[in-house]
Design an enzyme around this catalytic site. Structure first.
Site, PDB file in Angstrom:
ATOM      1  N   THR A   7      -5.605  10.370  -5.359  1.00  0.00           N
ATOM      2  CA  THR A   7      -5.517  10.311  -3.891  1.00  0.00           C
ATOM      3  C   THR A   7      -4.711  11.499  -3.384  1.00  0.00           C
ATOM      4  OG1 THR A   7      -5.531   7.923  -4.056  1.00  0.00           O
ATOM      5  CG2 THR A   7      -4.837   8.815  -1.957  1.00  0.00           C
ATOM      6  N   GLU A  60       0.831  -1.211   0.000  1.00  0.00           N
ATOM      7  CA  GLU A  60       0.000   0.000   0.000  1.00  0.00           C
ATOM      8  C   GLU A  60       0.863   1.258   0.000  1.00  0.00           C
ATOM      9  OE1 GLU A  60      -2.891  -0.153  -1.050  1.00  0.00           O
ATOM     10  OE2 GLU A  60      -4.212   0.229   0.644  1.00  0.00           O
TER      11      GLU A  60
HETATM   12  P1  ADP Z   1      -7.295   2.567  -4.643  1.00  0.00           P
HETATM   13  O1  ADP Z   1      -7.888   3.076  -3.355  1.00  0.00           O
HETATM   14  O2  ADP Z   1      -8.364   2.339  -5.671  1.00  0.00           O
HETATM   15  O3  ADP Z   1      -6.385   1.390  -4.449  1.00  0.00           O
HETATM   16  P2  ADP Z   1      -4.921   4.131  -4.807  1.00  0.00           P
HETATM   17  O4  ADP Z   1      -4.753   5.516  -5.323  1.00  0.00           O
HETATM   18  O5  ADP Z   1      -4.647   3.851  -3.356  1.00  0.00           O
HETATM   19  O6  ADP Z   1      -6.393   3.710  -5.212  1.00  0.00           O
HETATM   20  O7  ADP Z   1      -3.994   3.120  -5.623  1.00  0.00           O
HETATM   21  C1  ADP Z   1      -3.935   3.128  -6.989  1.00  0.00           C
HETATM   22  C2  ADP Z   1      -2.492   3.324  -7.433  1.00  0.00           C
HETATM   23  O8  ADP Z   1      -1.735   2.142  -7.162  1.00  0.00           O
HETATM   24  C3  ADP Z   1      -2.410   3.556  -8.922  1.00  0.00           C
HETATM   25  O9  ADP Z   1      -1.450   4.556  -9.142  1.00  0.00           O
HETATM   26  C4  ADP Z   1      -1.900   2.236  -9.475  1.00  0.00           C
HETATM   27  O10 ADP Z   1      -1.135   2.384 -10.660  1.00  0.00           O
HETATM   28  C5  ADP Z   1      -1.040   1.705  -8.348  1.00  0.00           C
HETATM   29  N1  ADP Z   1      -0.952   0.231  -8.364  1.00  0.00           N
HETATM   30  C6  ADP Z   1       0.178  -0.499  -8.419  1.00  0.00           C
HETATM   31  N2  ADP Z   1      -0.095  -1.819  -8.412  1.00  0.00           N
HETATM   32  C7  ADP Z   1      -1.430  -1.938  -8.369  1.00  0.00           C
HETATM   33  C8  ADP Z   1      -2.314  -3.053  -8.346  1.00  0.00           C
HETATM   34  N3  ADP Z   1      -1.871  -4.309  -8.408  1.00  0.00           N
HETATM   35  N4  ADP Z   1      -3.631  -2.799  -8.283  1.00  0.00           N
HETATM   36  C9  ADP Z   1      -4.106  -1.526  -8.251  1.00  0.00           C
HETATM   37  N5  ADP Z   1      -3.316  -0.429  -8.260  1.00  0.00           N
HETATM   38  C10 ADP Z   1      -1.978  -0.629  -8.325  1.00  0.00           C
END
Ligand code: ADP
Length: 309
Positions: free
Chosen positions: A181, A128
């Site tokens: 975010t 995360e």
């Molecule tokens: P969410 O709450 O939908 O997870 P975030 O902004 O916390 O949204 O996370 C999304 C970010 O994480 C994006 O920039 C995405 O490219 C990155 N990311 C990396 N690996 C993954 C993955 N396996 N699944 C989803 N997002 C990913």
């Protein structure tokens, strides 16, 4: 066991009065993942379907979380991960958390469960951290433990699985706009007035008490966010009218899921969830915005094993 196929669910963090500490796990919405042992050491992301995400293990949260686990628990073979993505990254319903939690859950199972679900949270949090720049557990905790969770502290990590009444249902509406975010974080003021803080911890304490006593009226009065929602809701189109229509249709509460743009409502029972979903559709339709809508009971199990061999 050589290979495991799992369902890695979406989740809702913050839950109005619990900014950065509360989260719950959803049911029909989620990704599928296959994790397989390989003869060569290390971690490889061998397939991603459904979305354009990095294959680099140091950039994909599944890879980062997997490496964190293997750093703590070295072994003489490796793992490959396939991700079948259904939860859109950046939608605010824990897309990155599903991948991070799914990866450590799968590897732990293939290693013969050296870690408890609580212990896996720390590894998933490292994933995360790669997505958002700071470690947070409010999405990965409910995905790994199931139900509704409270993150009491990050350092040291302490997560509590809360009681969640079986009648509790959620409705999620994802308006398809881009909301980074980082932007949703920037809009937050750094200071909170004493008056607002008192209201918020009153609400959080009462919400948790209401989960244990199954007092849905108290739950409803407590699902209020006087700190973050007034600022963040400005970034979400139609927020006020969506909230009004959800409450009029019988929702216990309505708020922003994670950092948005998804919004959620909690209801007592599935029938009210249906009415709330219909009311939200009616309210958002005239805006012409594209959206997805989901109804879900609280998922008490968290990640599910679909098959293994
Ligand atoms: P969410 O709450 O939908 O997870 P975030 O902004 O916390 O949204 O996370 C999304 C970010 O994480 C994006 O920039 C995405 O490219 C990155 N990311 C990396 N690996 C993954 C993955 N396996 N699944 C989803 N997002 C990913």
């Amino acid at each position: 066991m050589e290979e495991i196929k799992i369902f890695a669910p979406a989740s809702v963090a913050n839950v109005s009065c619990g900014f950065d500490v509360l989260g719950f796990c959803l049911d029909p919405v989620g990704d599928e993942m296959i994790i397989r042992k390989t003869a060569s050491k290390g971690v490889k992301i061998s397939k991603i379907e459904g979305q354009d995400l990095p294959y680099d293990v140091n950039k994909n949260v599944a890879g980062v979380a997997a490496l964190a686990l293997l750093n703590a628990h070295p072994c003489d073979h490796g793992f490959e991960i396939e991700i079948y993505k259904k939860i859109k990254a950046g939608s605010g319903i824990g897309s990155s958390a599903a991948s991070a939690a799914g990866a450590v859950f799968g590897i732990n199972a293939l290693l013969g469960q050296p870690y408890t679900p609580h212990e896996l949270i720390a590894f998933a949090m490292e994933g995360e951290s790669a997505a958002s720049g700071s470690p947070h557990a409010d999405n990965v905790a409910p995905v790994l433990l199931g139900g509704i969770t409270l993150v009491r502290s990050i350092h040291p990590l302490e997560v509590i699985q809360l009681s969640s009444p079986s009648e509790l249902n959620a409705v999620i509406l994802h308006p398809k706009i881009e909301l980074k975010t980082i932007h949703a974080r920037e809009i937050l003021k750094k200071e909170v007035s004493m008056e607002k803080a008192i209201q918020q911890w009153g609400n959080l304490g009462a919400f948790i008490a209401a989960l244990y006593t199954e007092d849905f009226e108290l739950m409803s009065r407590s699902l209020n966010d006087v700190i973050v929602e007034p600022m963040r809701s400005l970034l979400i189109p139609e927020f006020d009218s969506l909230k009004k229509s959800a409450i009029e249709a019988g929702a216990l509460g309505f708020g922003i899921s994670g950092s948005g743009p998804s919004v959620f409502a909690l209801t007592k029972g599935d029938q009210i969830a249906k009415s709330v979903a219909n009311a939200l559709k009616k309210t958002i339709s005239p805006s012409g915005l594209n959206y997805d809508i989901h109804r879900s009971p609280i998922n008490h199990q968290g990640i599910k094993v679909l098959s293994n061999q």
